[in-house]
Enzyme design. Structure first.
Site, short mmCIF file in Angstrom:
data_model
loop_
_atom_site.label_atom_id
_atom_site.label_comp_id
_atom_site.label_asym_id
_atom_site.label_seq_id
_atom_site.Cartn_x
_atom_site.Cartn_y
_atom_site.Cartn_z
N GLU A 123 23.55 33.78 43.45
CA GLU A 123 23.29 34.01 42.02
C GLU A 123 22.61 32.84 41.31
OE1 GLU A 123 26.31 35.90 39.72
OE2 GLU A 123 26.56 37.51 41.17
N GLU A 148 28.08 41.73 46.70
CA GLU A 148 29.19 41.76 45.74
C GLU A 148 29.11 43.03 44.91
OE1 GLU A 148 30.04 38.32 43.23
OE2 GLU A 148 29.35 36.99 44.84
C1 BG6 Z 1 29.75 36.87 40.74
C2 BG6 Z 1 29.99 35.56 41.44
O1 BG6 Z 1 28.85 36.68 39.73
O2 BG6 Z 1 30.81 37.49 40.11
C3 BG6 Z 1 31.43 35.34 41.89
O3 BG6 Z 1 29.10 35.40 42.52
C4 BG6 Z 1 32.36 35.81 40.80
O4 BG6 Z 1 31.60 33.99 42.21
C5 BG6 Z 1 32.14 37.31 40.57
O5 BG6 Z 1 33.70 35.54 41.03
C6 BG6 Z 1 33.06 37.90 39.52
O6 BG6 Z 1 32.92 37.19 38.32
P1 BG6 Z 1 34.16 36.55 37.58
O7 BG6 Z 1 33.55 35.73 36.49
O8 BG6 Z 1 34.98 37.68 37.09
O9 BG6 Z 1 34.88 35.71 38.58
#
Ligand code: BG6
Length: 470
Positions: free
Chosen positions: A165, A370
């Site tokens: 990201e 993800e």
């Molecule tokens: C992604 C990241 O943007 O979202 C992760 O690559 C992150 O590291 C995930 O944990 C979820 O976001 P958050 O802010 O809820 O942890």
């Protein structure tokens, strides 16, 4: 498009799940690990730090055994640069190599394909002190680090992801945080950092192809689609503005090695363009990724800018992520989608839409690295966690993924966030994503016991049937 026949997931589909080093490992200062920018963060009030996280560093064998029971065919994790090279450059930490080597061996023992992210937000602090990504020298430091990874793990890792990201780090640096006493860089500086990261990434992709003949490597960006709030053409232009500035501009550089024209016009107009040295654009072309790794959570709905400060607003429930820019776009509401408790838009059809667009633009295989549902899961009687909303979220996204496959999109795997509970980037431990619950509170570490959630059994069944029961 409504199809008469729905295609199945490919037989060798990588059913996976993801984590990142600093959010899962803990052991922040053990066995020679150096400090990273994350270890030096000021934490938003009421949220945990990352010192112990889910204690995966000490419990990785138990965790991998659970991943195998879950049926994972792939596990996406990141390597902490400062565990391998404590100062970011120079001496290599043998204990760091040993840890990841053992983790990879453990995964291979269970036939779980390791998918390795080389850098997930946790730049070594010593490099940050020298200017971080604003300093061109970090390009070569990243290449040296990559060399160490390919040398040590290249023979047992096939899938590599360069930088997680990058677009979040450049566009929403507040979500990652700033080391104590530091301040957020200016936009101009951020776009210079972006340029340096892209050069580093291109060199590392080239190196991977030279050092790891069977290796495959790609960028891992947060990619999504934008909708206009209405069919007013000005809303459509604004939606295209933000879709390009937020996503395509990064992918065009990573894949085609060129600055997107709309992006460059925006940078020039606002005096934000980076210094591009002679030869940089030739280096940028060395990249040639084998696939696009894509993190997808939600879509954004966009309205025409009003041209004043009222364009800028915080994302629902999250002061760390500001949306909107005068003269570019304004974030709007979408009555056709729902939201999580944390205010994140839930839009499974948006996943299909985004996959189609990525395919149309780049025609490369896609690995979903993800996608997931953050919730404050409750541990109930008899060690049960009834995370039905997470199950529903993943189910709906898999349904759309199947339709995207019918659309002709080549998806090679799905690695939802997260394999096991981890610390959220800036919203603490209460916001969980895992299939496996970790018994700890925000500050009380309790016994860190692993407990299978309802979604664990559900996903296990999906994997067993190769998704044909979707
Ligand atoms: C992604 C990241 O943007 O979202 C992760 O690559 C992150 O590291 C995930 O944990 C979820 O976001 P958050 O802010 O809820 O942890």
């Amino acid at each position: 498009m409504i199809y008469k026949n729905i295609k199945n997931f490919p037989e060798d589909f990588l059913w996976g799940a993801s984590t990142s080093a600093y959010q899962v490992e803990g052991a922040w200062n053990e066995d020679g690990k150096g400090l990273s920018v994350i270890d030096m963060l000021d934490h938003p009030e009421g949220t945990s730090d990352f010192k112990v996280a889910s204690d995966h560093y000490h419990r990785y064998k138990e965790d991998v055994r659970l991943f195998s029971e879950l049926g994972l065919k792939a596990y996406r994790f990141s390597i902490a640069w400062s565990r391998i090279i404590p100062n970011g450059v120079g001496e290599v930490n043998k204990k760091g190599i040993e840890f990841y080597s053992n983790l990879i061996d453990e995964l291979n023992k269970y036939n779980i394909e390791p998918i390795v992210t080389m850098y997930h937000f946790d730049l070594p602090y010593e490099l940050e002190r020298k200017g971080g990504w604003s300093n061109r020298e970090v390009i070569d430091d990243f290449v040296e680090y990559a060399k160490v990874l390919f040398d040590n793990f290249g023979h047992k890792v096939k899938y590599w992801l360069t930088i997680n990201e990058q677009n979040t780090m450049i566009l929403h640096p507040g979500a990652i945080g700033v080391p104590k006493g530091g301040k957020l860089p200016s936009k101009k500086e951020l776009y210079q950092q972006n340029h340096h990261m892209l050069l580093a990434q291109a060199k590392v992709m080239d190196l991977c192809h030279k050092m790891c003949p069977n290796g495959k490597i790609g960028p891992a960006l947060n990619i999504t689609s934008m909708y206009g709030e209405t069919c007013n053409p000005n809303d459509a232009i604004a939606a295209h503005n933000w879709e390009t500035l937020r996503g395509w501009s990064f992918l065009d550089l990573a894949i085609y090695g060129r600055y997107n024209k709309l992006f460059w016009s925006y940078l020039e107009d606002r005096n934000l363009e980076p210094t591009v040295l002679e030869g940089d654009m030739e280096v940028m072309k060395l990249g040639n990724p084998d696939f696009v790794a894509m993190n997808y959570y939600s879509t954004v709905t966009i309205a025409e800018s009003r041209g004043d400060a009222s364009d800028v607003s915080a994302r629902a429930g999250d002061q760390q992520i500001m949306l909107g820019e005068p003269g570019v776009y304004r974030a709007a509401e979408n009555p056709y989608v729902s939201k999580t408790k944390y205010g994140w838009v839930v839009d499974p059809v948006g996943l299909r839409m985004t996959l189609r667009k990525v395919t149309e633009r780049y025609n490369l295989p896609i690995l979903i690295t993800e996608n997931g549902y953050g919730d404050n899961d409750i541990l109930e009687e008899n060690d049960t966690i009834n995370d039905d909303d997470r199950i529903e979220f993943i189910k709906q996204h898999l349904e759309q993924l199947k339709l995207a496959i019918c659309d002709g999109v080549e998806v090679i795997g799905y690695c939802p966030w997260s394999a096991i509970d981890v610390v959220s980037t800036h919203q603490g431990y209460g916001k969980r994503y895992g299939f496996i619950y970790v018994n700890r509170g925000e500050f009380d570490l309790m016994d860190l016991r692993r407990i299978k959630k309802k979604s664990f059994y559900w996903y296990q069944n999906i994997i067993k049937n190769n998704g044909n029961n979707i």
